[in-house]
Enzyme design. Sequence first.
Site, PDB file in Angstrom:
ATOM      1  N   GLY A 114       1.160  -0.803   0.345  1.00  0.00           N
ATOM      2  CA  GLY A 114       0.304  -0.203   0.391  1.00  0.00           C
ATOM      3  C   GLY A 114       0.555   0.987   0.210  1.00  0.00           C
ATOM      4  CB  CYS A 115      -0.087   4.796  -0.213  1.00  0.00           C
ATOM      5  SG  CYS A 115      -1.558   4.613   1.424  1.00  0.00           S
ATOM      6  CB  THR A 116       1.272   3.285   4.356  1.00  0.00           C
ATOM      7  OG1 THR A 116       0.131   2.215   4.959  1.00  0.00           O
ATOM      8  CG2 THR A 116       0.294   5.092   4.128  1.00  0.00           C
TER       9      THR A 116
END
Length: 384
Positions: free
Chosen positions: A357-359
């Site tokens: 994911g983006c994190t």
Amino acid sequence: MANSIEKMIADTFMEMAEGLETGSFGKKPKIALTGMGSEHGEENSMAAALEAAKDGIDVYYIGTLEAEGVTTVKVANDEEGHDKMEEMLKNGEVDGAVTMHFPFPIGVSTVGRAVTPAKGKEMYIATTTGTSSTDRIEGMIKNAVYGIITAKACGNPNPMVGILNVDGARQTEKALKELQANGYDIAFAESGRADGGCVMRGNDVLQASPDVMVTDPLTGNILIKMLSSYSTGGSFEATGYGYGPGIGEGYEQLVMIVSRASGAPVIANAIRFAAQLVRGKVFEVAKKEFAAAKKAGFTEILNSYKAAAKPAQAEEEVKEPPKEIVTAQIPGIEVMDLDDAVKVLWKQNIYAESGMGCTGPIIRVSEANLAKAEEELKKAGYIQ
């Protein structure tokens, strides 16, 4: 007798005058600087020594140059300078030293101190050189304590700790939160990004979201280099305090590291940093912090994470459940643990896929299976 009393009185008044001028009362810290070996020449090192000496520090310059305001210890070359520095430390002639390289023992690594560009805020980077442990996770857990020790010795009684989002970050977070739950006084920073948490992104490095940024030494070394020289093209480290003191349990020799690329402002700050640690009694702080951490199960936690990192025996064959649409995400899992975590869910007949994911790393499951999947991953120790 009269002369000795007069000298004592004169020295006392001199200390008071210097205290009023510098804001530092009491005995002046004695800090050695090895001046040879810099890519910018000995003059760069001497300029740093002269600047730091203005701040109530007795600077011992080890090299070939002389100047009023510092004490020069003459040596012929860099190697002789290092030998002399170690001799002075051993004999107690100086309280600490600033140098460009030093062979720290395993278990000791340095806590750097940078000034970040977004807000001009100081941040400790734990750690930047040396090897806290040959095991990555154990090393990063130790680095957090090393960073706390350094920040406290420099006057921050409650440093906020963040963990850089590198390999091992989630396991380090879990270990530190176990330590906290057991009674060790550790405060966690919040990421400046919208989703928060104590695992820090690149943005947090620039903003100094935590007081102490925990990472591995190689990554920390790069961060210090970039933060100190981003405005100069990399050849001249212009801002910050250098790579910091070597910290480790039972280690009581104050050696501060700078780089051959460090400019006079950074070297001067490294000398000031050393003096601050002397005044803050860094080794007494270290003893207290290690004692508090051990009381909270520090040794047992380190051992448990080292044991978990050992190679598993023959891998169990796990059958993949029937595929289904996966739209729910479970974050907070270490990238190296993703495949094993997916198989934990497959064993419970929950279909899952790994992703990024983006994190950071995620596991994807169906909305219907989300609560059950989180429960199983918590039981297996993959998420909090």
